[in-house]
Design an enzyme around this catalytic site. Structure first.
Site, PDB file in Angstrom:
ATOM      1  CB  CYS A   1     -31.181  -7.952   2.417  1.00 48.64           C
ATOM      2  SG  CYS A   1     -29.473  -7.421   2.324  1.00 48.64           S
ATOM      3  CG  ASN A  53       8.574  -3.547   7.070  1.00 47.44           C
ATOM      4  OD1 ASN A  53       7.816  -4.264   6.430  1.00 47.44           O
ATOM      5  ND2 ASN A  53       8.552  -2.241   6.989  1.00 47.44           N
ATOM      6  CG  HIS A  74      -7.299  -5.053   7.620  1.00 44.38           C
ATOM      7  ND1 HIS A  74      -6.082  -4.435   7.423  1.00 44.38           N
ATOM      8  CD2 HIS A  74      -7.745  -4.599   8.829  1.00 44.38           C
ATOM      9  CE1 HIS A  74      -5.807  -3.651   8.470  1.00 44.38           C
ATOM     10  NE2 HIS A  74      -6.794  -3.736   9.340  1.00 44.38           N
ATOM     11  CG  ASP A  94      -2.505 -12.072  -0.048  1.00 42.86           C
ATOM     12  OD1 ASP A  94      -2.651 -12.980   0.805  1.00 42.86           O
ATOM     13  OD2 ASP A  94      -1.487 -11.347  -0.090  1.00 42.86           O
ATOM     14  CG  PHE A 142      -1.949  -1.094   1.159  1.00 45.92           C
ATOM     15  CD1 PHE A 142      -3.127  -0.937   0.450  1.00 45.92           C
ATOM     16  CD2 PHE A 142      -1.707  -2.306   1.774  1.00 45.92           C
ATOM     17  CE1 PHE A 142      -4.056  -1.966   0.351  1.00 45.92           C
ATOM     18  CE2 PHE A 142      -2.625  -3.345   1.696  1.00 45.92           C
ATOM     19  CZ  PHE A 142      -3.795  -3.180   0.981  1.00 45.92           C
ATOM     20  NE  ARG A 143      -0.351   3.334   4.891  1.00 48.10           N
ATOM     21  CZ  ARG A 143      -1.227   2.329   4.979  1.00 48.10           C
ATOM     22  NH1 ARG A 143      -0.821   1.082   4.802  1.00 48.10           N
ATOM     23  NH2 ARG A 143      -2.487   2.558   5.247  1.00 48.10           N
TER      24      ARG A 143
END
Ligand code: OAD
Ligand code: ZN
Length: 246
Positions: A155, A218, A119, A102, A33-34
């Protein structure tokens, strides 16, 4: 080296809980994402209330998802996924906490029940009203026929990927189980996350505060590096490759 120290820490631990972010899947061709080129450097996220309020936002969300279809379909577990699956098979790791959507931890060998998805999951869809699950193919066919995002046949509420958007409630059961794991493990491995999105980013600190050792793997530094027992600022595949078993 970091890898050797990590090996010793894993050997000494009875219970290792991994916590993963998008960085573990970049070697599988899925952008994070970043980082430069990451999804949020190209597109602004569509918040949950926008998705609910606007048909245009829903159409845009589905267009983005379909544009990623080939990427997700082609992705296979990388060395990081396989190393963590080896810890699981060896009985060191009871379950994994992930921010990823994923499905690659399941594909790498974790039972679906033992993947705690904070998430959600982008490989299927759900009605945001009643929770009914839909195949992506069903959504795609409806979208192409009607030119707009489909609503639930039961619905009539909007159908969305089974992921958690910004502003959407966190899944309660996943939060409860992740809390329990963080509180009871003796080694917590934060792998491939910038650790900026809360409440997910609270789990490494929670584990540390409850007495676990904390390792952060990381490429970039994170705000939690200074509380970690070991920081390996290096490629995940290269770092975890030596831990891939058979
Ligand atoms: P980010 O994109 O914020 O962070 C991924 C981290 O992985 C970055 O710090 C990269 O430097 C690092 N990285 C990438 N490839 C790597 C590699 N091969 N080796 C080592 N490090 C690597 O992704 P997340 O932390 O997962 O949530 O993002 C957290 C949440 O923000 C996501 O779950 C998603 C997003 O918005 C929602 O949309 C709710
Ligand atoms: Zn419904």
């Amino acid at each position: 080296s970091g890898v050797e120290q990590l090996g010793n820490m894993i050997a000494e631990a009875a219970c290792v809980v991994p916590f993963t972010g998008a960085g573990i899947s970049t070697e599988c061709g899925i952008p994070d994402f970043r980082s430069p080129g990451g999804l949020w450097t190209r597109n602004r996220p569509i918040a949950f209330d926008e998705f609910v309020a606007s048909a245009d936002a829903r159409a845009e969300a589905w267009r983005r998802r379909f544009a990623m279809e080939a990427t997700f379909a082609a992705a296979r577990p990388g060395r990081g996924h396989r190393a963590l699956a080896s810890l699981y098979k060896a009985g060191k790791t009871p379950a994994i906490i992930t921010q990823n959507i994923d499905n690659l931890h399941q594909v790498s060998g974790f039972r679906a029940d033992d993947v705690i998805e904070l998430h959600g999951n982008t490989t299927y869809a759900r009605c945001i009203g009643c929770g009914h699950a839909y195949d992506l193919l069903w959504v795609k066919q409806r979208f192409e026929e009607a030119g707009s995002a489909p609503d639930c046949t039961i619905c009539d509420e909007p159908v969305k990927t089974a992921t958690i958007s910004f502003g959407q409630a966190m899944p309660e059961d996943a939060m409860r189980r992740a809390t329990e794991l963080a509180q009871h493990c003796d080694l917590f491995l934060a792998v491939g996350s910038s650790l900026v999105v809360w409440p997910a980013a609270g789990f490494p600190l929670m584990a540390k505060n409850c007495g676990a050792k904390l390792v952060i793997i990381n490429n970039e530094s994170t705000e939690q590096d200074d509380v970690a027992d070991l920081v390996i600022r290096h490629d995940i595949g290269e770092t975890l490759g030596p831990f891939v078993g058979n």
